[in-house]
Scaffold this motif. Structure first.
Motif, PDB file in Angstrom:
ATOM      1  N   GLY A 178       2.238   4.928  13.469  1.00 51.76           N
ATOM      2  CA  GLY A 178       1.055   5.169  14.287  1.00 51.76           C
ATOM      3  C   GLY A 178       1.210   4.879  15.757  1.00 51.76           C
ATOM      4  O   GLY A 178       0.221   4.860  16.485  1.00 51.76           O
ATOM      5  N   ARG A 194      -0.623  -5.265  10.121  1.00 50.76           N
ATOM      6  CA  ARG A 194      -1.026  -4.104   9.320  1.00 50.76           C
ATOM      7  C   ARG A 194      -0.434  -4.134   7.911  1.00 50.76           C
ATOM      8  O   ARG A 194      -0.862  -3.364   7.059  1.00 50.76           O
ATOM      9  N   TYR A 221       0.652  -0.641   3.733  1.00 52.63           N
ATOM     10  CA  TYR A 221       0.497  -0.681   5.188  1.00 52.63           C
ATOM     11  C   TYR A 221      -0.791   0.046   5.554  1.00 52.63           C
ATOM     12  O   TYR A 221      -1.054   1.134   5.052  1.00 52.63           O
ATOM     13  N   GLN A 223      -3.117   1.487   8.641  1.00 52.41           N
ATOM     14  CA  GLN A 223      -3.434   1.808  10.031  1.00 52.41           C
ATOM     15  C   GLN A 223      -4.944   1.833  10.207  1.00 52.41           C
ATOM     16  O   GLN A 223      -5.676   2.131   9.255  1.00 52.41           O
ATOM     17  N   GLN A 226      -7.446   4.770   8.781  1.00 51.30           N
ATOM     18  CA  GLN A 226      -6.577   5.680   8.041  1.00 51.30           C
ATOM     19  C   GLN A 226      -6.469   5.219   6.591  1.00 51.30           C
ATOM     20  O   GLN A 226      -6.650   4.037   6.294  1.00 51.30           O
TER      21      GLN A 226
END
Length: 487
Positions: A178, A194, A221, A223, A226
């Motif tokens: 990202g 994250r 993970y 973001q 997202q």
């Protein structure tokens, strides 16, 4: 007499000097013949006056062929302008000139050093073709490495042994993590934040192991704004003379791989349930029909309290409905007939069917389907109705008291996909339980089998669609049906 003696001494000294000169010239000649570099001397008319063995090898000509010949007979001016300009410069300005040129005549790279003398020029020529080819190969290899590393979908990285400095991070960080690769080092703390808290410890352990051996770890993970991603981190140490030089590795987004594995597992479960259905449904159905018939006779005779027979008949009906679901799962897919038809009337018929039950329970159904007008789908109308009956029914059962169900249609014309969201304001479902929805024999209801949502998901997959869930405790649950459409 004295003059004669002086002349004799002078003659001896001259002979001695000549001998020294001859010896010196011989040593110089032997030295020039023994060196690995090519050497030649040219006069001011550009003609060769001396050529050593090494230069014969480079030119692939005998010196007898070249002595007295012009330098430009070997290096024609038209095809060797660089050599011509540099040699002229050395002769004209009486200064040392060093340069490197490719010689088409010999297909070689030669490195020249031209030294001005009283007679003309002394020129050393060294064949550096092999070194140049190696450098070109190295540059080409480096360019290929960068082209590969810059275009692969995974992040390729090279880090210091303590992983505090990052010597190279490929541009894939943009779509994987990202942010840009040049921001990686300064945003390293954000990367750690994250990583899913439950996975953080094992990721740090894997990074420690990379200093000694190859290590692989999979982790979650997240973001901002997202969907959650699954990552795989692989790294290994590179040693030089027993000392750890760098750690190299790859970080890749394996979300789709995990999803495919989950889909495969779900498909295998569905296949198992189908095989199970084919094996037991018919065996149970025949005795069930007999039991149900005798119960109805007993109920009509009144020999058993009606409450008991009513309960038994209800339970038998439930068993029969479960068997019917088993039988549906056992049906082969080729029996389904697809037709192109308007989608909105199919959904409106289901809503109309469910409206009466909703009114009895005090549930308000709010419908917003304007975006779905004029859209068509290729599918089986009865199966699509079954999908929405199951979903709306589940939403109604989730609402414990009076509540609302919103049915909203949306269209993504870029992907040619329509989405129908069925949103209830019930108690909601925890994230752990949400992940298991649609699995066989898992249900949030006390007497549920989990086959309803499993059938719904299978029906949607048959239509190349998708079933998604979202929920929050205390706020309700949203179910999203995605289907390809024809405009």
């Amino acid at each position: 007499m004295k003059q004669t003696e002086n002349f004799s001494d002078l003659q001896k000294q001259l002979e001695t000097l000549n001998e020294v000169l001859r010896t010196s010239n011989k040593r110089h000649y032997e030295l020039l013949e023994s060196i690995s570099d090519g050497f030649c001397a040219i006069n001011r008319e550009w003609c060769f006056t001396f050529i050593n063995n090494s230069l014969e090898s480079i030119f692939k000509k005998q010196r007898q062929e070249l002595l007295g010949e012009s330098l430009w007979s070997v290096f024609p001016i038209d095809s060797h302008p660089g050599i011509y300009n540099n040699i002229h410069q050395a002769m004209k300005e009486l200064r040392v000139v060093r340069f490197q040129e490719y010689t088409p005549n010999f297909n070689k790279y030669l490195q020249f050093s031209a030294y001005p003398t009283k007679e003309g020029l002394s020129i050393f020529a060294q064949d550096v073709t092999e070194q140049v080819r190696m450098i070109e190969a190295l540059i080409e290899s480096e360019e290929r490495f960068h082209m590969l590393a810059n275009n692969i979908g995974e992040i390729f990285w090279i880090a210091s042994p303590d992983m505090e400095e990052w010597y190279y991070v490929s541009p894939a960080t943009k779509h994987v993590l990202g942010f840009l690769s040049e921001e990686f080092e300064e945003k390293l703390d954000e990367v750690w934040k994250r990583v899913n808290r439950d996975d953080l410890h094992k990721v740090k352990e894997a990074c420690e192991e990379m200093r000694e051996r190859e290590s692989i770890v999979e982790f979650r993970y997240q973001q901002p704004n997202q969907p959650m991603q699954w990552m795989r981190l692989k790294g290994l140490p590179v040693f030089k003379d027993g000392t750890l030089e760098v750690i190299v590795g790859i970080t890749e987004d394996i979300t789709k791989i995990i999803e495919r594995e989950e889909l495969l597992t779900r498909s295998e479960k569905l296949s198992t349930v189908g095989q199970l259905a084919a094996g037991i449904a018919h065996e149970i159905r025949n005795p069930l029909t007999s039991i149900k018939g005798f119960l109805q006779i007993i109920q009509s005779e009144g020999t058993v309290p009606p409450t008991y027979t009513s309960i038994m008949l209800d339970e038998l009906d439930r068993i029969e409905s479960i068997i019917n679901e088993f039988l549906f799962l056992a049906k082969p897919q080729q029996e389904i007939k697809f037709e192109v038809q308007p989608f909105r009337p199919i959904l409106e018929q289901v809503i109309g069917l469910m409206q009466g039950e909703a009114n009895l329970k005090g549930i308000e159904i709010i419908v917003e389907l304007n975006d779905l007008s004029l859209l068509k789908v290729k599918g089986n109308a009865n199966h699509l109705k079954q999908v929405f009956v199951n979903i709306i029914k589940n939403a109604m059962e989730a609402i414990q008291a009076k509540g609302k169900i919103k049915i909203i249609g949306e269209v993504n014309r870029e992907k040619s996909m329509l989405t129908v969201a069925v949103i209830d304001d019930g108690p909601g479902i925890t994230q752990e339980r949400l992940k298991k929805l649609g699995e066989p024999f898992y249900s949030t209801k006390e007497k549920g089998t989990g086959l309803g949502l499993m059938i719904t998901r299978k029906l949607l997959e048959d239509h190349e669609g998708e079933l998604l869930f979202d929920s929050e405790i205390g706020k309700g649950t949203s179910v999203y049906v995605k289907l390809p459409f024809i405009e």
